[in-house]
Design a protein around this motif. Sequence first.
Motif, mmCIF file in Angstrom:
data_model
loop_
_atom_site.group_PDB
_atom_site.id
_atom_site.type_symbol
_atom_site.label_atom_id
_atom_site.label_comp_id
_atom_site.label_asym_id
_atom_site.label_seq_id
_atom_site.Cartn_x
_atom_site.Cartn_y
_atom_site.Cartn_z
ATOM 1 N N ASN A 138 0.857 -1.177 0.000
ATOM 2 C CA ASN A 138 0.000 0.000 0.000
ATOM 3 C C ASN A 138 0.896 1.230 0.000
ATOM 4 N N PRO A 139 0.865 2.080 -0.970
ATOM 5 C CA PRO A 139 -0.006 2.021 -2.139
ATOM 6 C C PRO A 139 0.427 0.911 -3.094
ATOM 7 N N SER A 179 0.176 -0.645 -7.326
ATOM 8 C CA SER A 179 -0.064 -0.228 -8.704
ATOM 9 C C SER A 179 -1.088 -1.146 -9.373
ATOM 10 N N ARG A 180 -0.829 -2.416 -9.484
ATOM 11 C CA ARG A 180 -1.753 -3.318 -10.183
ATOM 12 C C ARG A 180 -2.224 -4.485 -9.331
ATOM 13 N N THR A 207 -2.566 -6.168 -5.145
ATOM 14 C CA THR A 207 -2.397 -6.058 -3.701
ATOM 15 C C THR A 207 -3.079 -7.229 -3.020
ATOM 16 N N ASN A 251 -14.915 3.140 -4.702
ATOM 17 C CA ASN A 251 -14.090 4.249 -5.181
ATOM 18 C C ASN A 251 -14.193 5.407 -4.209
ATOM 19 N N ALA A 284 -5.897 -5.078 -10.018
ATOM 20 C CA ALA A 284 -6.516 -3.791 -10.344
ATOM 21 C C ALA A 284 -6.265 -3.367 -11.784
ATOM 22 N N ASP A 285 -5.989 -4.311 -12.668
ATOM 23 C CA ASP A 285 -5.750 -3.965 -14.068
ATOM 24 C C ASP A 285 -6.930 -3.230 -14.696
ATOM 25 N N LYS A 291 -9.240 2.338 -12.729
ATOM 26 C CA LYS A 291 -8.538 3.583 -13.026
ATOM 27 C C LYS A 291 -7.633 3.931 -11.854
ATOM 28 N N ASN A 292 -6.597 4.739 -12.100
ATOM 29 C CA ASN A 292 -5.761 5.215 -11.013
ATOM 30 C C ASN A 292 -6.615 6.017 -10.045
ATOM 31 N N GLY A 293 -6.359 5.873 -8.770
ATOM 32 C CA GLY A 293 -7.132 6.608 -7.788
ATOM 33 C C GLY A 293 -7.053 5.980 -6.418
ATOM 34 N N TYR A 298 -8.954 3.850 -3.449
ATOM 35 C CA TYR A 298 -10.004 2.849 -3.277
ATOM 36 C C TYR A 298 -10.055 2.408 -1.820
#
Length: 68
Positions: free
Chosen positions: A8-9, A11-12, A14, A32, A57-58, A61-63, A65
């Motif tokens: 955490n954080p 990218s794709r 976790t 979201n 998380a493919d 969108k970036n952000g 959650y």
Amino acid sequence: MLDQNYPNPFSRQTSISFTIFQKSDVSLEIYNSNGQMINRIVDQFLPAGYHRVELNADNLKNGIYYYR
């Protein structure tokens, strides 16, 4: 009891781990930053104990959650 996801954080990918103290129906949902549920990654009956699920998380969108 939900644990902190790792990494955490992320990218794709976790891992989200949690412990339940008695067998029960479990629902783990991803939201979201607007509070809209976007995915339910667990929706099943599970035995008591420690559990871990992988979130890919493919398709997100970036952000930011949240999960509950």
